[in-house]
Design a protein around this motif. Structure first.
Motif, PDB file in Angstrom:
ATOM      1  N   ARG A 236       0.823  -1.211   0.000  1.00 62.07           N
ATOM      2  CA  ARG A 236       0.000   0.000   0.000  1.00 62.07           C
ATOM      3  C   ARG A 236       0.855   1.259   0.000  1.00 62.07           C
ATOM      4  NH1 ARG A 236      -5.281  -1.466   1.491  1.00 62.07           N
ATOM      5  NH2 ARG A 236      -5.366  -3.534   2.417  1.00 62.07           N
ATOM      6  N   LYS A 237       0.297   2.332  -0.547  1.00 60.03           N
ATOM      7  CA  LYS A 237       0.969   3.631  -0.558  1.00 60.03           C
ATOM      8  C   LYS A 237       1.343   3.999   0.884  1.00 60.03           C
ATOM      9  CE  LYS A 237       0.471   8.438  -1.883  1.00 60.03           C
ATOM     10  NZ  LYS A 237      -0.377   9.450  -2.520  1.00 60.03           N
ATOM     11  N   GLY A 238       2.596   4.414   1.089  1.00 56.74           N
ATOM     12  CA  GLY A 238       3.079   4.796   2.407  1.00 56.74           C
ATOM     13  C   GLY A 238       3.601   3.647   3.254  1.00 56.74           C
ATOM     14  N   GLU A 239       3.374   2.417   2.811  1.00 58.49           N
ATOM     15  CA  GLU A 239       3.835   1.247   3.559  1.00 58.49           C
ATOM     16  C   GLU A 239       5.347   1.079   3.400  1.00 58.49           C
ATOM     17  OE1 GLU A 239       2.993  -3.575   3.744  1.00 58.49           O
ATOM     18  OE2 GLU A 239       1.748  -2.320   2.470  1.00 58.49           O
TER      19      GLU A 239
ATOM     20  N   CYS B  18      13.810  -2.167   6.234  1.00 61.28           N
ATOM     21  CA  CYS B  18      13.057  -1.170   5.485  1.00 61.28           C
ATOM     22  C   CYS B  18      14.010  -0.421   4.559  1.00 61.28           C
ATOM     23  CB  CYS B  18      12.372  -0.191   6.439  1.00 61.28           C
ATOM     24  SG  CYS B  18      11.496   1.127   5.574  1.00 61.28           S
TER      25      CYS B  18
ATOM     26  N   LEU C 146       9.724   3.738   1.447  1.00 65.52           N
ATOM     27  CA  LEU C 146       8.268   3.737   1.529  1.00 65.52           C
ATOM     28  C   LEU C 146       7.676   3.724   0.136  1.00 65.52           C
ATOM     29  CD1 LEU C 146       7.869   6.514   4.244  1.00 65.52           C
ATOM     30  CD2 LEU C 146       7.862   4.043   4.587  1.00 65.52           C
TER      31      LEU C 146
ATOM     32  N   LYS D  24       5.618   4.899  -2.789  1.00 58.41           N
ATOM     33  CA  LYS D  24       5.075   6.197  -3.221  1.00 58.41           C
ATOM     34  C   LYS D  24       3.651   6.055  -3.742  1.00 58.41           C
ATOM     35  CE  LYS D  24       9.119   7.701  -5.565  1.00 58.41           C
ATOM     36  NZ  LYS D  24       9.681   8.584  -6.594  1.00 58.41           N
ATOM     37  N   SER D  25       3.289   4.837  -4.125  1.00 56.56           N
ATOM     38  CA  SER D  25       1.965   4.559  -4.674  1.00 56.56           C
ATOM     39  C   SER D  25       1.620   3.113  -4.353  1.00 56.56           C
ATOM     40  CB  SER D  25       1.974   4.781  -6.191  1.00 56.56           C
ATOM     41  OG  SER D  25       2.926   3.917  -6.801  1.00 56.56           O
ATOM     42  N   GLU D  26       0.395   2.722  -4.675  1.00 53.91           N
ATOM     43  CA  GLU D  26       0.019   1.313  -4.515  1.00 53.91           C
ATOM     44  C   GLU D  26       0.901   0.488  -5.461  1.00 53.91           C
ATOM     45  OE1 GLU D  26      -2.556   0.202  -2.396  1.00 53.91           O
ATOM     46  OE2 GLU D  26      -2.532   2.282  -1.711  1.00 53.91           O
TER      47      GLU D  26
ATOM     48  N   ASN E 186       8.396   3.976  -7.878  1.00 54.96           N
ATOM     49  CA  ASN E 186       7.313   3.747  -6.927  1.00 54.96           C
ATOM     50  C   ASN E 186       7.809   3.546  -5.491  1.00 54.96           C
ATOM     51  OD1 ASN E 186       8.384   1.173  -7.191  1.00 54.96           O
ATOM     52  ND2 ASN E 186       6.566   0.283  -8.121  1.00 54.96           N
TER      53      ASN E 186
ATOM     54  N   GLU F 294      10.104   5.488  -2.388  1.00 56.21           N
ATOM     55  CA  GLU F 294      10.856   6.606  -1.823  1.00 56.21           C
ATOM     56  C   GLU F 294      11.980   5.994  -0.997  1.00 56.21           C
ATOM     57  OE1 GLU F 294      10.254  10.038   1.534  1.00 56.21           O
ATOM     58  OE2 GLU F 294       8.526   9.512   0.292  1.00 56.21           O
TER      59      GLU F 294
ATOM     60  N   ARG G 139      15.134   5.139   1.312  1.00 50.90           N
ATOM     61  CA  ARG G 139      15.661   5.620   2.592  1.00 50.90           C
ATOM     62  C   ARG G 139      17.171   5.744   2.542  1.00 50.90           C
ATOM     63  NH1 ARG G 139      14.052   2.868   7.686  1.00 50.90           N
ATOM     64  NH2 ARG G 139      14.780   4.818   8.498  1.00 50.90           N
TER      65      ARG G 139
END
Length: 95
Positions: free
Chosen positions: A51-54, A62, A65, A67-69, A80, A82, A84
């Motif tokens: 999911r977006k933000g997951e 990790c 994150l 950026k989209s589904e 898609n 972001e 780290r």
């Protein structure tokens, strides 16, 4: 043959052990997914919907994150994800 390397039970991406063609079916954790793009060795593929933000987890860590589904079977990369890595490099250099 399964071409995805998954080292940790929390991972939501697998890393390709070899190049694959678009449409190749992979079985991961008793579920089937279809790789949505032709990709070379080393690229990441979502092994379930993200999911977006997951958090995107690779080898139990990790790496960024969503950026989209991101559907299962999709290529996971900077379009898609972001990352780290830049944030971590900035923290290490004191920026």
């Amino acid at each position: 043959m399964n071409e995805l390397l998954i080292l940790h039970s929390d991972d939501n991406v697998g890393v390709l052990k070899n190049a694959v063609e678009k449409g190749v079916r992979q079985v991961v954790r008793d579920r089937s997914l279809v790789v949505s793009d032709s990709l070379s060795m080393g690229h990441k593929v979502a092994i379930r919907e993200i999911r977006k933000g997951e958090m995107v987890l690779k080898y139990g860590v990790c790496i960024g994150l969503a950026k989209s589904e991101i559907p299962a079977g999709a290529h996971v990369h900077l379009h898609n994800l972001e990352s780290r890595y830049t944030q971590i490099e900035d923290m290490e250099t004191g920026q």
